[in-house]
Design an enzyme around this catalytic site. Sequence first.
Site, PDB file in Angstrom:
ATOM      1  N   CYS A  66       0.889  -1.202   0.145  1.00  0.00           N
ATOM      2  CA  CYS A  66       0.086  -0.098   0.083  1.00  0.00           C
ATOM      3  C   CYS A  66       1.105   1.012  -0.104  1.00  0.00           C
ATOM      4  CB  CYS A  66      -0.915  -0.020   1.081  1.00  0.00           C
ATOM      5  SG  CYS A  66      -2.183  -1.219   1.120  1.00  0.00           S
ATOM      6  N   GLY A  68      -9.532   1.826   2.889  1.00  0.00           N
ATOM      7  CA  GLY A  68      -8.283   2.256   2.486  1.00  0.00           C
ATOM      8  C   GLY A  68      -7.402   1.035   2.385  1.00  0.00           C
ATOM      9  N   CYS A  69      -6.271   0.932   2.525  1.00  0.00           N
ATOM     10  CA  CYS A  69      -5.382  -0.133   2.466  1.00  0.00           C
ATOM     11  C   CYS A  69      -5.879  -1.110   3.430  1.00  0.00           C
ATOM     12  CB  CYS A  69      -3.910   0.304   2.908  1.00  0.00           C
ATOM     13  SG  CYS A  69      -2.845  -0.923   3.046  1.00  0.00           S
ATOM     14  N   PHE A  70      -5.831  -2.321   3.110  1.00  0.00           N
ATOM     15  CA  PHE A  70      -6.599  -3.345   3.765  1.00  0.00           C
ATOM     16  C   PHE A  70      -5.677  -3.857   4.958  1.00  0.00           C
ATOM     17  CE2 PHE A  70      -6.301  -6.264  -0.315  1.00  0.00           C
ATOM     18  CZ  PHE A  70      -5.030  -6.094  -0.106  1.00  0.00           C
ATOM     19  N   TRP A  71      -4.541  -3.712   4.814  1.00  0.00           N
ATOM     20  CA  TRP A  71      -3.513  -4.083   6.034  1.00  0.00           C
ATOM     21  C   TRP A  71      -4.247  -3.617   7.420  1.00  0.00           C
ATOM     22  CZ3 TRP A  71       1.511  -2.610   3.472  1.00  0.00           C
ATOM     23  CH2 TRP A  71       1.643  -3.450   2.095  1.00  0.00           C
TER      24      TRP A  71
END
Length: 211
Positions: free
Chosen positions: A5, A45-48
Amino acid sequence: MAAGCGSEIGAPVGSAHATEGIRIAAPAKAIVEPKAQQVAVFAGGCFWGVEAVFERVKGVTRVEPGYSGDTKATADYDLVSAGRTKHAESVRVFYNPALVSYNDLLHIFFSVAHDPTQINRQGPDRGAQYRTAIFPVNDGQRVAAQAYIAQLDKAAYWKKPIVTTIEPLSFFPAESYHQDFMAKNPQHPYILQWDKPKIANLNRLFANRVR
């Protein structure tokens, strides 16, 4: 494997501020759910980081990063992160409604998991693949999400309006190296800059709901 990301936009990691958690009221409208395990799908947003937040919530049994909004054929990280699909990076949350309700998940989603006022971006990541969206799995979730967004808009906790969309359900799991990314990569620069603060906010604002 893609770099992760934020890598696709060429912006330095420190080019923006990490999302700050915000203390907001819980959903006022009650929701009735079956007793069996349920599923919820969110994009923020970024799935992390979104995955890492929900993984720490009591009653959540599993969280999967994935893609929502387009077809299985386009559910590929290189395509999605480059903005070449209609997918958003998303997470599928499996939870026990006897321990944590869909309303509780909504509360956490809007409070600490992301900033619901950012259009097609979160932190350093830009593009519709990082939009804020909810993908209800049934009518009860759809009504609950609509009611809570209306409640939050009326309360005006943020200076800008909420832009979270409610979209038809779709979900395709992401590649294996994205699963449990924070747990496997706790010192990754992106994790330290953007996602560790979310966990700190979760611990601060939802201490009674953290494992």
